[in-house]
Design a protein around this motif. Structure first.
Motif, PDB file in Angstrom:
ATOM      1  N   LEU A 103      -0.882  -8.321   5.533  1.00  0.00           N
ATOM      2  CA  LEU A 103       0.294  -9.016   6.073  1.00  0.00           C
ATOM      3  C   LEU A 103       1.145  -8.033   6.857  1.00  0.00           C
ATOM      4  N   ASP A 104       1.251  -8.296   8.163  1.00  0.00           N
ATOM      5  CA  ASP A 104       2.111  -7.507   9.045  1.00  0.00           C
ATOM      6  C   ASP A 104       3.482  -8.185   9.049  1.00  0.00           C
ATOM      7  N   ILE A 105       4.502  -7.481   8.580  1.00  0.00           N
ATOM      8  CA  ILE A 105       5.818  -8.136   8.434  1.00  0.00           C
ATOM      9  C   ILE A 105       6.472  -8.455   9.781  1.00  0.00           C
ATOM     10  N   THR A 106       5.924  -7.958  10.868  1.00  0.00           N
ATOM     11  CA  THR A 106       6.492  -8.308  12.178  1.00  0.00           C
ATOM     12  C   THR A 106       5.848  -9.568  12.757  1.00  0.00           C
ATOM     13  N   SER A 149      17.351   2.474  12.851  1.00  0.00           N
ATOM     14  CA  SER A 149      16.497   1.276  12.746  1.00  0.00           C
ATOM     15  C   SER A 149      16.595   0.661  11.347  1.00  0.00           C
ATOM     16  N   LYS A 150      16.728   1.498  10.314  1.00  0.00           N
ATOM     17  CA  LYS A 150      16.879   0.959   8.950  1.00  0.00           C
ATOM     18  C   LYS A 150      18.220   0.232   8.800  1.00  0.00           C
ATOM     19  N   TRP A 151      19.274   0.807   9.392  1.00  0.00           N
ATOM     20  CA  TRP A 151      20.584   0.148   9.332  1.00  0.00           C
ATOM     21  C   TRP A 151      20.520  -1.198  10.059  1.00  0.00           C
ATOM     22  N   GLY A 193       0.805  -1.219   0.000  1.00  0.00           N
ATOM     23  CA  GLY A 193       0.000   0.000   0.000  1.00  0.00           C
ATOM     24  C   GLY A 193       0.836   1.266   0.000  1.00  0.00           C
ATOM     25  N   GLY A 194       2.166   1.146   0.056  1.00  0.00           N
ATOM     26  CA  GLY A 194       3.042   2.315   0.130  1.00  0.00           C
ATOM     27  C   GLY A 194       3.406   2.862  -1.241  1.00  0.00           C
ATOM     28  N   GLN A 195       4.227   3.889  -1.260  1.00  0.00           N
ATOM     29  CA  GLN A 195       4.615   4.538  -2.531  1.00  0.00           C
ATOM     30  C   GLN A 195       5.249   3.539  -3.497  1.00  0.00           C
ATOM     31  N   VAL A 196       6.281   2.848  -3.017  1.00  0.00           N
ATOM     32  CA  VAL A 196       6.983   1.906  -3.891  1.00  0.00           C
ATOM     33  C   VAL A 196       6.148   0.635  -4.064  1.00  0.00           C
ATOM     34  N   GLY A 197       5.508   0.193  -2.976  1.00  0.00           N
ATOM     35  CA  GLY A 197       4.701  -1.024  -3.048  1.00  0.00           C
ATOM     36  C   GLY A 197       3.616  -0.931  -4.107  1.00  0.00           C
ATOM     37  N   VAL A 252      16.723   8.068  14.819  1.00  0.00           N
ATOM     38  CA  VAL A 252      16.117   6.763  15.121  1.00  0.00           C
ATOM     39  C   VAL A 252      15.783   6.006  13.835  1.00  0.00           C
ATOM     40  N   TYR A 253      15.148   6.708  12.886  1.00  0.00           N
ATOM     41  CA  TYR A 253      14.772   6.046  11.629  1.00  0.00           C
ATOM     42  C   TYR A 253      15.998   5.437  10.948  1.00  0.00           C
ATOM     43  N   GLY A 254      17.052   6.240  10.797  1.00  0.00           N
ATOM     44  CA  GLY A 254      18.255   5.749  10.125  1.00  0.00           C
ATOM     45  C   GLY A 254      18.890   4.584  10.863  1.00  0.00           C
ATOM     46  N   TRP A 307       8.551   1.726   8.304  1.00  0.00           N
ATOM     47  CA  TRP A 307       8.052   2.875   9.067  1.00  0.00           C
ATOM     48  C   TRP A 307       8.830   4.061   8.526  1.00  0.00           C
ATOM     49  N   THR A 308       8.173   4.951   7.782  1.00  0.00           N
ATOM     50  CA  THR A 308       8.883   6.039   7.101  1.00  0.00           C
ATOM     51  C   THR A 308       8.605   7.420   7.719  1.00  0.00           C
ATOM     52  N   ALA A 309       7.905   7.440   8.846  1.00  0.00           N
ATOM     53  CA  ALA A 309       7.639   8.727   9.524  1.00  0.00           C
ATOM     54  C   ALA A 309       8.901   9.115  10.301  1.00  0.00           C
ATOM     55  N   HIS A 335      15.194  -6.016  -0.537  1.00  0.00           N
ATOM     56  CA  HIS A 335      14.789  -5.107   0.541  1.00  0.00           C
ATOM     57  C   HIS A 335      15.199  -3.680   0.171  1.00  0.00           C
ATOM     58  N   ILE A 336      14.432  -2.700   0.653  1.00  0.00           N
ATOM     59  CA  ILE A 336      14.737  -1.303   0.336  1.00  0.00           C
ATOM     60  C   ILE A 336      15.246  -0.606   1.593  1.00  0.00           C
ATOM     61  N   SER A 337      16.363   0.102   1.456  1.00  0.00           N
ATOM     62  CA  SER A 337      16.871   0.887   2.577  1.00  0.00           C
ATOM     63  C   SER A 337      17.084   2.334   2.123  1.00  0.00           C
ATOM     64  N   ASP A 341      -0.828  -5.473   1.470  1.00  0.00           N
ATOM     65  CA  ASP A 341      -0.587  -4.270   2.280  1.00  0.00           C
ATOM     66  C   ASP A 341      -0.569  -4.648   3.763  1.00  0.00           C
ATOM     67  N   ARG A 342      -0.405  -3.636   4.605  1.00  0.00           N
ATOM     68  CA  ARG A 342      -0.215  -3.941   6.026  1.00  0.00           C
ATOM     69  C   ARG A 342      -1.414  -4.655   6.632  1.00  0.00           C
ATOM     70  N   SER A 343      -2.626  -4.311   6.156  1.00  0.00           N
ATOM     71  CA  SER A 343      -3.816  -4.971   6.721  1.00  0.00           C
ATOM     72  C   SER A 343      -3.863  -6.443   6.317  1.00  0.00           C
ATOM     73  N   ARG A 377      19.476   0.609  -1.484  1.00  0.00           N
ATOM     74  CA  ARG A 377      19.324   1.894  -0.779  1.00  0.00           C
ATOM     75  C   ARG A 377      18.886   2.956  -1.778  1.00  0.00           C
ATOM     76  N   VAL A 378      17.810   3.655  -1.449  1.00  0.00           N
ATOM     77  CA  VAL A 378      17.299   4.714  -2.313  1.00  0.00           C
ATOM     78  C   VAL A 378      17.178   5.998  -1.490  1.00  0.00           C
ATOM     79  N   ALA A 379      16.839   7.100  -2.143  1.00  0.00           N
ATOM     80  CA  ALA A 379      16.793   8.392  -1.443  1.00  0.00           C
ATOM     81  C   ALA A 379      15.714   9.291  -2.043  1.00  0.00           C
ATOM     82  N   TRP A 380      15.163  10.156  -1.212  1.00  0.00           N
ATOM     83  CA  TRP A 380      14.260  11.227  -1.665  1.00  0.00           C
ATOM     84  C   TRP A 380      13.166  10.672  -2.597  1.00  0.00           C
ATOM     85  N   VAL A 381      12.428   9.672  -2.108  1.00  0.00           N
ATOM     86  CA  VAL A 381      11.442   8.980  -2.951  1.00  0.00           C
ATOM     87  C   VAL A 381      10.161   9.815  -3.092  1.00  0.00           C
ATOM     88  N   PHE A 382       9.685   9.912  -4.311  1.00  0.00           N
ATOM     89  CA  PHE A 382       8.402  10.577  -4.556  1.00  0.00           C
ATOM     90  C   PHE A 382       7.622   9.766  -5.588  1.00  0.00           C
TER      91      PHE A 382
HETATM   92  N1  LIG Z   1      10.013   7.925   1.200  1.00  0.00           N
HETATM   93  C1  LIG Z   1      11.293   8.244   1.056  1.00  0.00           C
HETATM   94  O1  LIG Z   1      11.654   9.402   0.802  1.00  0.00           O
HETATM   95  C2  LIG Z   1      12.355   7.185   1.197  1.00  0.00           C
HETATM   96  C3  LIG Z   1      13.694   7.571   1.092  1.00  0.00           C
HETATM   97  C4  LIG Z   1      14.677   6.590   1.213  1.00  0.00           C
HETATM   98  C5  LIG Z   1      14.317   5.265   1.422  1.00  0.00           C
HETATM   99  N2  LIG Z   1      13.013   4.928   1.540  1.00  0.00           N
HETATM  100  C6  LIG Z   1      12.679   3.522   1.766  1.00  0.00           C
HETATM  101  O2  LIG Z   1      11.927   3.070   0.649  1.00  0.00           O
HETATM  102  C7  LIG Z   1      11.028   2.054   1.059  1.00  0.00           C
HETATM  103  C8  LIG Z   1       9.635   2.366   0.558  1.00  0.00           C
HETATM  104  O3  LIG Z   1       9.269   3.646   1.078  1.00  0.00           O
HETATM  105  P1  LIG Z   1       7.891   4.326   0.694  1.00  0.00           P
HETATM  106  O4  LIG Z   1       8.193   5.761   0.437  1.00  0.00           O
HETATM  107  O5  LIG Z   1       7.170   3.509  -0.338  1.00  0.00           O
HETATM  108  O6  LIG Z   1       7.158   4.215   2.111  1.00  0.00           O
HETATM  109  P2  LIG Z   1       5.622   4.333   2.457  1.00  0.00           P
HETATM  110  O7  LIG Z   1       4.886   5.008   1.356  1.00  0.00           O
HETATM  111  O8  LIG Z   1       5.556   4.889   3.838  1.00  0.00           O
HETATM  112  O9  LIG Z   1       5.148   2.808   2.463  1.00  0.00           O
HETATM  113  C9  LIG Z   1       5.504   1.938   3.482  1.00  0.00           C
HETATM  114  C10 LIG Z   1       4.372   0.970   3.634  1.00  0.00           C
HETATM  115  O10 LIG Z   1       4.709   0.028   4.652  1.00  0.00           O
HETATM  116  C11 LIG Z   1       3.539  -0.252   5.363  1.00  0.00           C
HETATM  117  N3  LIG Z   1       3.824  -0.822   6.665  1.00  0.00           N
HETATM  118  C12 LIG Z   1       4.138  -0.185   7.818  1.00  0.00           C
HETATM  119  N4  LIG Z   1       4.294  -1.081   8.807  1.00  0.00           N
HETATM  120  C13 LIG Z   1       4.068  -2.308   8.277  1.00  0.00           C
HETATM  121  C14 LIG Z   1       4.073  -3.633   8.800  1.00  0.00           C
HETATM  122  N5  LIG Z   1       4.348  -3.875  10.083  1.00  0.00           N
HETATM  123  N6  LIG Z   1       3.789  -4.649   7.955  1.00  0.00           N
HETATM  124  C15 LIG Z   1       3.502  -4.410   6.652  1.00  0.00           C
HETATM  125  N7  LIG Z   1       3.478  -3.192   6.105  1.00  0.00           N
HETATM  126  C16 LIG Z   1       3.769  -2.148   6.913  1.00  0.00           C
HETATM  127  C17 LIG Z   1       2.830   1.076   5.464  1.00  0.00           C
HETATM  128  O11 LIG Z   1       1.467   0.879   5.762  1.00  0.00           O
HETATM  129  P3  LIG Z   1       0.630   2.027   6.529  1.00  0.00           P
HETATM  130  O12 LIG Z   1       0.656   3.211   5.621  1.00  0.00           O
HETATM  131  O13 LIG Z   1      -0.706   1.410   6.682  1.00  0.00           O
HETATM  132  O14 LIG Z   1       1.351   2.283   7.802  1.00  0.00           O
HETATM  133  C18 LIG Z   1       3.049   1.643   4.063  1.00  0.00           C
HETATM  134  O15 LIG Z   1       2.026   1.268   3.191  1.00  0.00           O
HETATM  135  C19 LIG Z   1      11.157   1.976   2.591  1.00  0.00           C
HETATM  136  O16 LIG Z   1      12.017   0.919   2.915  1.00  0.00           O
HETATM  137  C20 LIG Z   1      11.796   3.286   2.965  1.00  0.00           C
HETATM  138  O17 LIG Z   1      12.547   3.167   4.164  1.00  0.00           O
HETATM  139  C21 LIG Z   1      12.009   5.857   1.412  1.00  0.00           C
END
Ligand SMILES: NC(=O)c1ccc[n+]([C@@H]2O[C@H](COP(=O)([O-])OP(=O)(O)OC[C@H]3O[C@@H](n4cnc5c(N)ncnc54)[C@H](OP(=O)(O)O)[C@@H]3O)[C@@H](O)[C@H]2O)c1
Length: 294
Positions: free
Chosen positions: A33-36, A126-128, A9-13, A122-124, A59-61, A96-98, A29-31, A146-151
Motif C-alpha cells: 500500500l502506497d500511502i500517496t 514536510s513532516k510539519w 516494513g519500517g522500524q515502528v511499523g 526539508v524533512y522537518g 520518508w525518513t532519509a 500519525h507519527i511525527s 508495507d510500501r509494496s 511526535r517522537v524523537a531519536w527512534v531506534f
Molecule cells: N527514525 C527516527 O529517528 C525518527 C525520529 C523522529 C520521528 N520519526 C518518525 O517516526 C515514524 C516512523 O519512523 P521509522 O523510523 O519507523 O521509519 P522507517 O524505518 O524509515 O519506516 C518508514 C517506512 O515507510 C515506508 N514508506 C515510504 N514511503 C512510503 C509510501 N509512499 N507508502 C507506504 N509506505 C512508505 C518505508 O518503506 P521503504 O523502506 O520501502 O521506503 C519504510 O518501511 C515516521 O513518521 C518518522 O518520521 C522517526
C-alpha cells in the motif's frame, strides 16, 4: 476492531505488527500500500472494514531529503493528506507519527505541544506540512504522536551504525552538543497500540498532538558510550572503542539538526497514562535480539 498499519516494513511499523497480539491488525508495507495512492488507500480501508488507521509510513532519509525534496514532500505531506481524507470519508480516526525535526532546537527548555515550530530542513518542513494536512482534513479524529531519536532491532538507525563502527574501529568521534532522548521503536508501537485500544473501548479519544520520547535526555555521544558499554556486556563487542566528543560543526551533514530535541511528555502522561520509556531498557532489548540472531 480492525486496525490498518501503513508503512509496516519500517522500524515502528514492524514493531506494531509484532506487538499486535490478539488485536485484528493488518500491516501493509510500501509494496502492498502506497500511502500517496488515494484509490489504493480508499480501497484498503473499505475492503477490510478498517476502524482505525496507524500511519507508520514516512520518508525518513533526512539528508537525502535536502537533494530529493519532492520525495520527502510526497510521502510526508501528500501521504498523510491522502490518508486523512480517506479516513474522513469513512469516519475513521488516524494515528500519525511525527518528529522533533518540526522544531529548530534552539529552546533552552524541553519542547511541549504548544511550542512554536520552526523546522530547519526539508524533512522537518514536510513532516510539519503532513501534520497540518491531517489537522485540516480530520480535525476532530486524529492523534499526532511526535517522537524523537527512534531506534529498534529492525532497519537502519544510530545503534546499528555505532555497533558496525565499533566492530571496525578502535576510536571514533561522535557529536556531543545535540541533546535529545533516544526512543525505542517498540515503545512507540506500544504507546500507539494502547491509544488504539482506548479508542476500541471508548469510541473516542482526547484527540490532538502529543510528545513522547525516551528518558533520560542525553547526547549522541552519551548514547554512543552506552551502546558500546552494553554491546560489550551483551557479548556483541569484544572491546569498546574510544568515543571522542566533537561539536556539530566538526561533522557537517546536508540537513541541519536541532541542537535540543528534548520533549516535555507531561500531556501524554496526563491524558493517556503513557510514561516516557527508559531508553536503556530498549537498548538492551535490541542488543539482546541481535545477539540471539548473530
Ligand atoms: N527514525 C527516527 O529517528 C525518527 C525520529 C523522529 C520521528 N520519526 C518518525 O517516526 C515514524 C516512523 O519512523 P521509522 O523510523 O519507523 O521509519 P522507517 O524505518 O524509515 O519506516 C518508514 C517506512 O515507510 C515506508 N514508506 C515510504 N514511503 C512510503 C509510501 N509512499 N507508502 C507506504 N509506505 C512508505 C518505508 O518503506 P521503504 O523502506 O520501502 O521506503 C519504510 O518501511 C515516521 O513518521 C518518522 O518520521 C522517526
Amino acid at each position: 476492531m480492525t486496525i490498518l498499519v501503513t508503512g509496516a516494513g519500517g522500524q515502528v511499523g514492524r514493531e506494531l505488527v509484532m506487538r499486535a497480539g490478539r488485536r485484528a491488525l493488518v500491516g501493509l508495507d510500501r509494496s502492498q500500500l502506497d500511502i500517496t495512492d488515494a484509490g489504493a488507500v480508499a480501497a484498503a480501508l473499505s475492503a477490510r472494514r478498517v476502524r482505525l488507521v496507524v500511519n507508520a509510513a514516512a520518508w525518513t532519509a533526512v539528508d537525502r531529503a535536502e537533494s530529493e525534496p519532492n520525495a520527502s514532500w510526497s510521502v510526508n505531506r501528500a501521504g498523510p493528506a491522502v490518508l486523512a481524507a480517506a479516513c474522513a470519508a469513512v469516519t475513521v480516526p488516524l494515528l500519525h507519527i511525527s518528529t522533533d525535526y518540526v522544531f529548530d532546537g534552539r529552546s533552552a527548555v524541553p519542547y511541549d505541544e504548544a511550542s512554536a515550530v520552526a523546522p530547519l530542513g526539508v524533512y522537518g518542513r514536510s513532516k510539519w506540512a503532513g501534520e497540518q494536512a491531517i489537522r485540516d482534513a480530520l480535525p476532530d479524529r486524529h492523534v499526532i504522536l511526535r517522537v524523537a531519536w527512534v531506534f529498534g532491532a529492525h532497519g537502519g538507525n544510530f545503534v546499528r551504525t555505532m555497533l558496525r563502527l565499533g566492530q571496525e574501529r578502535e576510536a571514533l568521534s561522535v557529536v556531543a552538543d545535540q541533546y535529545g532522548a533516544p526512543t525505542h521503536a517498540g515503545a512507540v508501537a506500544t504507546a500507539l497500540l494502547s491509544i488504539a485500544d482506548r479508542y476500541g473501548t471508548e469510541a473516542a479519544l482526547p484527540w490532538g498532538t502529543y510528545h513522547l520520547s525516551g528518558t533520560p535526555v542525553t547526547t549522541w555521544h552519551g548514547f554512543a558510550e552506552s551502546i558500546f558499554a552494553e554491546a560489550c556486556a551483551t557479548g556483541l563487542l569484544a572491546r569498546a572503542p574510544l568515543v571522542h566528543p566533537i561539536p556539530t560543526e566538526a561533522y557537517p551533514l546536508p540537513a541541519p539538526r536541532p541542537a535540543n530535541s528534548a520533549f516535555d511528555c507531561t500531556l501524554i502522561r496526563a491524558r493517556f497514562g503513557i510514561e516516557p520509556p527508559p531508553w536503556m531498557a530498549g537498548l538492551r532489548e535490541v542488543l539482546n535480539t541481535w545477539k540471539r540472531t548473530s
